[in-house]
Enzyme design. Structure first.
Site: not given
Ligand code: GLP
Length: 259
Positions: A141, A66, A136, A134
């Site tokens: 989402e 993304d 995702h 959440n």
């Molecule tokens: C963002 C990214 C996700 C990732 C998530 C978790 O939302 N788009 O791909 O999995 O963060 O992030 P973290 O590893 O910092 O908890």
């Protein structure tokens, strides 16, 4: 789903680094799906260390999940820059083989171009996924269509608020992102999810043991034939079948050691 529970976050990241390194040893021309976020940082550090010890990325192709709409590749919070700083600049990968959806221009066009590139160079052999609190995956989402392709998605209010701390005072925090779709993600040959820490425990439970529902996009992974969920003890705390997964993994690693 193969659920691998390891004592610490470091152990879990090391395990994922080893899975990726193993994939590249087996097929140096692998197509990798990559993820961003804090959880992945030790994985990329591990891969850089492997590269210094001889692991080559010269023939590897990567697709990132993304990118924020509106952020160019130089913006400090763009995922394009994250990848360059945390991995690409430190290994022998060709810049022309690294694909991150574009955050610039018309999002629908960026999404179309990204899907076309996956169709040309894919399928992804190993897709790495982080997990949102959440549920995702990528920026799909809760409420995202389980059959979705790469497209622009509105970020949930909580995600926007959580991101605010990374942006300067008065700077606009992106409200949308171009994200690989859920159906696109599920076309990968194999998927590895890494989730660590107590903050992720509820989402891990919903992903592994909850119903398959758009309210927890990661739960669709229950339908995929080759998924490994790698978590630390804290993220595993809410799993009803935790002891069962631990036993299954003990048996499996004893078998793996024999072969
Ligand atoms: C963002 C990214 C996700 C990732 C998530 C978790 O939302 N788009 O791909 O999995 O963060 O992030 P973290 O590893 O910092 O908890």
């Amino acid at each position: 789903m193969r659920v691998v529970i390891l004592p610490t976050a470091d152990d879990a990241a090391r395990h994922v680094t080893e899975l990726i390194a193993g994939q590249l040893r087996e097929n140096p021309r692998s197509v990798l799906g990559l993820a961003t976020g804090g959880t992945m940082e030790p994985v990329y550090e591990g891969l850089i260390a492997r590269h210094r010890a001889g692991l080559s990325f010269a023939e590897v192709t990567t697709f990132n999940l993304d990118e924020y709409v509106g952020l160019g590749p130089e913006h400090p919070q763009s995922y394009s820059r994250y990848m360059r700083e945390r991995l690409f600049a430190h290994v022998d990968i060709a810049e022309t083989s690294c694909f991150v959806p574009s955050g610039r221009g018309v999002p629908a066009e960026a999404a179309r171009a990204f899907e076309a590139e996956i169709a040309r160079r894919g399928p992804v052999d190993l897709q790495l996924l982080g997990l949102g609190e959440n549920g995702h995956i990528g920026f799909n989402e809760p409420g995202s269509s389980l059959g979705s392709r790469t497209r622009e998605k509105l970020l949930s209010h909580d995600t926007v608020e959580a991101n605010r701390r990374f942006f300067g005072l008065g700077e606009t925090v992106p409200e949308t992102a171009v994200t690989m779709g859920i159906a696109t993600i599920c076309e990968a040959r194999s998927i590895v999810v890494l989730a660590t820490g107590a903050r992720k425990a509820a989402a891990v439970r919903a992903m592994v043991e909850g119903p398959v529902t758009a309210m927890c996009p990661a739960s669709i992974l229950q339908m995929h034939p080759r998924v490994r969920v790698v978590i630390d003890a804290e993220a595993a705390a809410d799993l009803a079948l935790r002891d069962h997964y631990l036993r299954a993994e003990q048996i499996q690693s004893a078998r793996d050691a024999k072969t």
